[in-house]
Design a protein around this motif. Structure first.
Motif, PDB file in Angstrom:
ATOM      1  N   ASP A 247       0.827  -1.208   0.000  1.00 58.43           N
ATOM      2  CA  ASP A 247       0.000   0.000   0.000  1.00 58.43           C
ATOM      3  C   ASP A 247       0.863   1.260   0.000  1.00 58.43           C
ATOM      4  OD1 ASP A 247      -2.246  -1.597   0.062  1.00 58.43           O
ATOM      5  OD2 ASP A 247      -2.606  -1.342   2.206  1.00 58.43           O
ATOM      6  N   LEU A 248       1.932   1.256   0.791  1.00 54.96           N
ATOM      7  CA  LEU A 248       2.821   2.412   0.852  1.00 54.96           C
ATOM      8  C   LEU A 248       3.595   2.590  -0.450  1.00 54.96           C
ATOM      9  CD1 LEU A 248       4.212   1.896   4.466  1.00 54.96           C
ATOM     10  CD2 LEU A 248       2.776   3.806   3.716  1.00 54.96           C
ATOM     11  N   ALA A 249       4.175   1.494  -0.948  1.00 57.41           N
ATOM     12  CA  ALA A 249       4.991   1.582  -2.162  1.00 57.41           C
ATOM     13  C   ALA A 249       4.168   2.022  -3.359  1.00 57.41           C
ATOM     14  CB  ALA A 249       5.662   0.236  -2.434  1.00 57.41           C
ATOM     15  N   GLU A 250       2.905   1.574  -3.411  1.00 54.73           N
ATOM     16  CA  GLU A 250       2.052   1.907  -4.542  1.00 54.73           C
ATOM     17  C   GLU A 250       1.786   3.408  -4.631  1.00 54.73           C
ATOM     18  OE1 GLU A 250      -1.527  -0.645  -6.540  1.00 54.73           O
ATOM     19  OE2 GLU A 250      -1.635  -0.283  -4.382  1.00 54.73           O
ATOM     20  N   LYS A 251       1.813   4.092  -3.494  1.00 51.44           N
ATOM     21  CA  LYS A 251       1.595   5.548  -3.478  1.00 51.44           C
ATOM     22  C   LYS A 251       2.844   6.314  -3.891  1.00 51.44           C
ATOM     23  CE  LYS A 251      -1.818   5.101   0.228  1.00 51.44           C
ATOM     24  NZ  LYS A 251      -2.071   5.282   1.685  1.00 51.44           N
ATOM     25  N   ARG A 252       3.996   5.653  -3.884  1.00 52.37           N
ATOM     26  CA  ARG A 252       5.279   6.250  -4.261  1.00 52.37           C
ATOM     27  C   ARG A 252       5.502   7.584  -3.549  1.00 52.37           C
ATOM     28  NH1 ARG A 252       2.943   3.866  -8.598  1.00 52.37           N
ATOM     29  NH2 ARG A 252       4.121   2.181  -9.596  1.00 52.37           N
ATOM     30  N   PRO A 253       5.474   7.561  -2.220  1.00 57.00           N
ATOM     31  CA  PRO A 253       5.607   8.814  -1.479  1.00 57.00           C
ATOM     32  C   PRO A 253       7.025   9.365  -1.521  1.00 57.00           C
ATOM     33  CG  PRO A 253       5.657   6.974   0.038  1.00 57.00           C
ATOM     34  CD  PRO A 253       5.357   6.398  -1.323  1.00 57.00           C
ATOM     35  N   THR A 254       7.152  10.646  -1.244  1.00 55.29           N
ATOM     36  CA  THR A 254       8.463  11.286  -1.193  1.00 55.29           C
ATOM     37  C   THR A 254       8.755  11.892   0.183  1.00 55.29           C
ATOM     38  OG1 THR A 254       7.502  13.346  -2.035  1.00 55.29           O
ATOM     39  CG2 THR A 254       8.459  11.828  -3.659  1.00 55.29           C
ATOM     40  N   GLU A 255       7.717  12.011   1.030  1.00 54.82           N
ATOM     41  CA  GLU A 255       7.949  12.613   2.333  1.00 54.82           C
ATOM     42  C   GLU A 255       8.755  11.656   3.220  1.00 54.82           C
ATOM     43  OE1 GLU A 255       3.682  11.009   2.169  1.00 54.82           O
ATOM     44  OE2 GLU A 255       5.077  12.143   0.891  1.00 54.82           O
ATOM     45  N   PRO A 256       9.662  12.203   4.026  1.00 51.12           N
ATOM     46  CA  PRO A 256      10.606  11.379   4.809  1.00 51.12           C
ATOM     47  C   PRO A 256       9.935  10.370   5.729  1.00 51.12           C
ATOM     48  CG  PRO A 256      11.307  13.662   4.794  1.00 51.12           C
ATOM     49  CD  PRO A 256       9.953  13.643   4.151  1.00 51.12           C
ATOM     50  N   GLU A 257       8.831  10.726   6.384  1.00 43.57           N
ATOM     51  CA  GLU A 257       8.202   9.812   7.330  1.00 43.57           C
ATOM     52  C   GLU A 257       7.686   8.551   6.641  1.00 43.57           C
ATOM     53  OE1 GLU A 257       4.552   9.809  10.581  1.00 43.57           O
ATOM     54  OE2 GLU A 257       5.457  11.719   9.979  1.00 43.57           O
ATOM     55  N   ALA A 258       7.035   8.739   5.481  1.00 43.77           N
ATOM     56  CA  ALA A 258       6.518   7.590   4.739  1.00 43.77           C
ATOM     57  C   ALA A 258       7.657   6.735   4.194  1.00 43.77           C
ATOM     58  CB  ALA A 258       5.616   8.071   3.610  1.00 43.77           C
ATOM     59  N   LEU A 259       8.704   7.383   3.704  1.00 43.86           N
ATOM     60  CA  LEU A 259       9.847   6.634   3.193  1.00 43.86           C
ATOM     61  C   LEU A 259      10.504   5.811   4.296  1.00 43.86           C
ATOM     62  CD1 LEU A 259      11.500   9.259   0.818  1.00 43.86           C
ATOM     63  CD2 LEU A 259      10.417   7.115   0.150  1.00 43.86           C
TER      64      LEU A 259
END
Length: 330
Positions: A247-259
């Motif tokens: 679920d996280l990888a699919e959103k391809r986040p850039t913010e440090p907390e999610a990474l």
């Protein structure tokens, strides 16, 4: 041959699929030559996965020991799981069924049976008995003939470890992805470049042709670069954790907390995947028994019968305890 009741070319969803092990009753409970298939436990495990973030199942793939089951057992298992899921409130839950034979006619028989049993897709293993002697042009023709006549859409399944090291090349995927009844692939090998090339190929319609890895340790890296997801054995034990990573990888986040969360979970998953790589089907079955309390400690059918060596599960405590902690937190 029957006609499929589903639209030709319907693609599977993105996400985590689990190549579920086939459960058997204890061998001692029957006088038969082999332990009997335990459909009740199969259904129970499938429902658990459906309730905990897993977007679909692969029944009777390599982990599911399709090659060790009879025609009637395969039908009973797939139809039983389909009914069990429907009765539990998951009537259209995604099911792929593995096809692990080389003869075109027999492949089509399996696919027809799986259509009747309620599977939406066939995961068709590359015909690797003759290994590298099966050149790419012949692979293209083989899959095209199968897809032309299959009663359900199919995915290409490339697992060199059980097919004499046959490798489907990116160019072959590009060609076969144009077929309306070929809707994806599973690559069970470590060539991440192939995953990325096929996932990003501009000549492929990626809404229609889905790319899955067979290794959860590749999940974050390949999903970031366009892959649809994974078909992962570790998720049979820890579904919520692997699903959260997806679920996280699919959103391809850039913010440090999610990474940071992605990195933490990917590390835990990759460490635990070493256990799957070392012990395969026997390890997955023992893990499901120890973590979820389902199945037995008798392994698969011969020649995969048996359990882990005494004390082996404990040696993996550092990896499994990290996964258990994550699973409890979700």
């Amino acid at each position: 041959m029957i006609k499929s009741t589903r639209d030709s070319g319907t693609s599977p969803p993105t996400g985590v699929f689990v190549p579920v092990p086939t459960f058997f009753h204890p061998a001692s409970s029957s006088n038969a030559l082999q332990a009997k298939v335990d459909v009740e436990t199969q259904v129970k495990h499938s429902i658990h996965l459906a309730k905990n973030g897993i977007r679909g199942l692969v029944l009777l793939g390599s982990t599911g020991e399709a090659i060790h089951l009879s025609k009637s057992e395969r039908f009973e298992l797939v139809s039983g799981v389909r009914k069990g899921l429907s009765d539990a409130g998951f009537p259209d839950y995604p099911i792929m069924a593995g096809v692990l034979v080389n003869s075109v006619d027999e492949v089509l028989e399996w696919l027809e049976d799986f259509t009747r049993a309620g599977a939406q897709w066939g995961l068709v293993l590359a015909p690797g008995y003759f290994g590298l002697a099966a050149n790419q042009e012949n692979l293209k023709e083989w899959y095209t003939v199968v897809a032309d006549h299959s009663t359900i859409p199919i995915l290409i399944y490339n697992y060199p470890g059980v097919t004499n090291q046959i490798m489907v090349t990116p160019e072959t995927y590009t060609h076969l992805a144009q077929h309306p009844n070929i809707v994806g692939c599973k690559m069970s090998h470590g060539n991440v470049s192939y995953h990325v090339q096929v996932s990003l190929d501009p000549e492929i319609d990626h809404e229609k042709f889905r790319v899955y890895s067979g290794f959860g340790q590749q999940l974050g890296p390949i999903v970031y670069f366009g892959a649809a997801g994974v078909i992962d054995g570790l998720a049979a034990m820890y579904p919520k954790t692997v699903a959260r990573l997806m679920d996280l990888a699919e959103k391809r986040p850039t913010e440090p907390e999610a990474l940071k969360e992605i990195q933490t979970i990917q590390y835990a998953v990759s460490r635990a995947e070493e256990f799957i790589g070392r012990w395969g089907i026997v390890g997955i079955k023992e893990g499901v028994y120890r973590v979820l309390g389902m199945g037995t400690l008798e392994g698969g059918r011969l020649p995969l019968k048996g359990k882990l060596p005494e004390g082996e599960w404990g040696k993996w405590h550092a990896a499994t305890s990290r996964m258990e902690e994550l699973e409890r937190s979700l």
